[in-house]
Enzyme design. Structure first.
Site, PDB file in Angstrom:
ATOM      1  N   ILE A  40       0.850  -1.190   0.000  1.00  0.00           N
ATOM      2  CA  ILE A  40       0.000   0.000   0.000  1.00  0.00           C
ATOM      3  C   ILE A  40       0.883   1.236   0.000  1.00  0.00           C
ATOM      4  O   ILE A  40       1.795   1.358   0.835  1.00  0.00           O
ATOM      5  CB  ILE A  40      -0.915   0.036   1.242  1.00  0.00           C
ATOM      6  CG1 ILE A  40      -1.682  -1.279   1.387  1.00  0.00           C
ATOM      7  CG2 ILE A  40      -1.883   1.220   1.166  1.00  0.00           C
ATOM      8  CD1 ILE A  40      -2.377  -1.432   2.731  1.00  0.00           C
TER       9      ILE A  40
ATOM     10  N   GLY B   8       1.410   5.388   0.501  1.00  0.00           N
ATOM     11  CA  GLY B   8       0.811   6.485   1.269  1.00  0.00           C
ATOM     12  C   GLY B   8       0.163   6.043   2.559  1.00  0.00           C
ATOM     13  O   GLY B   8      -1.001   6.378   2.831  1.00  0.00           O
TER      14      GLY B   8
ATOM     15  N   SER C 229       1.192   6.804   5.698  1.00  0.00           N
ATOM     16  CA  SER C 229       1.593   7.590   6.874  1.00  0.00           C
ATOM     17  C   SER C 229       0.406   8.224   7.591  1.00  0.00           C
ATOM     18  O   SER C 229       0.541   8.685   8.733  1.00  0.00           O
ATOM     19  CB  SER C 229       2.585   8.681   6.471  1.00  0.00           C
ATOM     20  OG  SER C 229       1.991   9.601   5.563  1.00  0.00           O
TER      21      SER C 229
ATOM     22  N   GLY D 211      -4.344   8.831   7.342  1.00  0.00           N
ATOM     23  CA  GLY D 211      -5.597   8.743   6.621  1.00  0.00           C
ATOM     24  C   GLY D 211      -5.957   7.371   6.100  1.00  0.00           C
ATOM     25  O   GLY D 211      -5.825   6.347   6.777  1.00  0.00           O
TER      26      GLY D 211
ATOM     27  N   GLY E 187      -4.656   5.355   3.818  1.00  0.00           N
ATOM     28  CA  GLY E 187      -3.615   4.348   3.689  1.00  0.00           C
ATOM     29  C   GLY E 187      -3.273   3.691   5.004  1.00  0.00           C
ATOM     30  O   GLY E 187      -3.070   2.464   5.069  1.00  0.00           O
TER      31      GLY E 187
ATOM     32  N   SER F 127     -11.151   9.377  -6.379  1.00  0.00           N
ATOM     33  CA  SER F 127     -11.936  10.306  -5.561  1.00  0.00           C
ATOM     34  C   SER F 127     -13.340  10.432  -6.133  1.00  0.00           C
ATOM     35  O   SER F 127     -13.555  10.214  -7.335  1.00  0.00           O
ATOM     36  CB  SER F 127     -11.265  11.683  -5.551  1.00  0.00           C
ATOM     37  OG  SER F 127     -12.130  12.670  -5.006  1.00  0.00           O
TER      38      SER F 127
ATOM     39  N   TYR G  89      -6.613  18.864  -9.260  1.00  0.00           N
ATOM     40  CA  TYR G  89      -6.759  17.600  -8.539  1.00  0.00           C
ATOM     41  C   TYR G  89      -7.737  16.678  -9.270  1.00  0.00           C
ATOM     42  O   TYR G  89      -7.457  15.489  -9.472  1.00  0.00           O
ATOM     43  CB  TYR G  89      -7.245  17.882  -7.120  1.00  0.00           C
ATOM     44  CG  TYR G  89      -7.557  16.645  -6.311  1.00  0.00           C
ATOM     45  CD1 TYR G  89      -6.542  15.899  -5.737  1.00  0.00           C
ATOM     46  CD2 TYR G  89      -8.874  16.233  -6.114  1.00  0.00           C
ATOM     47  CE1 TYR G  89      -6.827  14.760  -4.980  1.00  0.00           C
ATOM     48  CE2 TYR G  89      -9.163  15.101  -5.366  1.00  0.00           C
ATOM     49  CZ  TYR G  89      -8.139  14.366  -4.804  1.00  0.00           C
ATOM     50  OH  TYR G  89      -8.423  13.251  -4.067  1.00  0.00           O
TER      51      TYR G  89
END
Length: 249
Positions: A6, A8, A10, A12, A14, A127, A140
């Site tokens: 996985i 990201g 660090s 949230g 993930g 998203s 984004y």
């Protein structure tokens, strides 16, 4: 025992994904730019590796260090909020480097081993803005829309080799550090001409009626990994599910 890598992890989504799969007996390769062993419980099934998805050497080292990978989850992402006309192109490129090209680079690094084994799953996290584009997030949204198209095409390409490709589309989460790593402040990207337009949008963000929890996204990834129907899209969170149903009936 299956292995999931996985990106990201660090914070949230993930981080919650890593916990979710660890709790269910998987071997988890949790990657982040700056590894922090305090974030996850100590476990013989856990490895924390450094990974910058914008750096080819970093990707190669992480994939080599991970060993055989059964599931790849491309979760690492950054955002930028503000009026597009004043958003520096350097920052737009930074968003695409992580959200779009970083995902593609990770896929290129991992797909060969899955193709050779004729098994595996790739999950790309995008998203709910891909379901209903929102104002003040044009760059984004574009970076995530690119991955939607990429994933749809890749799914058809890899089905021939028994490799599954899925999309998880999280809704809005107030706790998400949306603009981390972009070196920009939202207030710097709202010029006076946009102030009246932006105010009610940010007010709505501060008091969302439907929000996405980190556990919602972890559960959607779990469902995507285990789905055998060939389904492509997995909205995560009540707001994303409502948008998805509105789009697809």
């Amino acid at each position: 025992m299956q292995t999931i890598l996985i990106t990201g992890t660090s914070s949230g989504y993930g981080l919650e994904m890593a916990r979710h799969f660890l709790d269910r007996g998987w071997k988890v390769i949790a990657t982040m730019r700056h590894p922090d062993t305090r974030l996850l419980p100590s476990s013989p099934n856990l490895r924390i590796l450094p990974l910058d998805v914008t750096n080819e050497d970093s990707i190669a080292a992480a994939v080599a260090g991970a060993g055989p990978i059964d599931v790849l989850v491309n979760n690492a992402g950054i955002g930028v909020v503000g009026a597009f006309e004043v958003t520096p192109m350097a920052n737009i490129r930074k968003v695409f480097d992580t959200n779009t090209f970083g995902v593609m680079a990770m896929c290129q690094a991992v797909i060969p081993q899955m193709r050779e084994r004729r098994s595996g799953v790739v999950v790309n996290v995008t998203s709910s803005v891909t379901l209903a584009p929102m104002p003040l997030a044009a760059a984004y949204t574009a970076s995530k829309q690119a991955i939607e198209g990429f994933t749809g095409s890749l799914a058809q390409e890899l089905a021939h080799f028994g490799v599954g490709v899925r999309l998880v589309e999280p809704g809005y989460a107030p706790t998400t550090r949306f603009a981390q790593n972009t070196d920009l402040r939202i207030e710097d990207l709202i010029p006076p001409a946009y102030a009246d337009f932006a105010a009610p949008i940010f007010e709505a963000f501060s008091q969302p009626t439907l929000t996405t929890k980190e556990t919602d996204v972890a559960e959607a990834v779990w469902a995507a990994v285990h789905d055998m129907s060939g389904r492509l899209q997995f909205p995560a969170g009540a707001d994303a599910v409502a948008l998805f149903q509105g789009c697809h009936g």
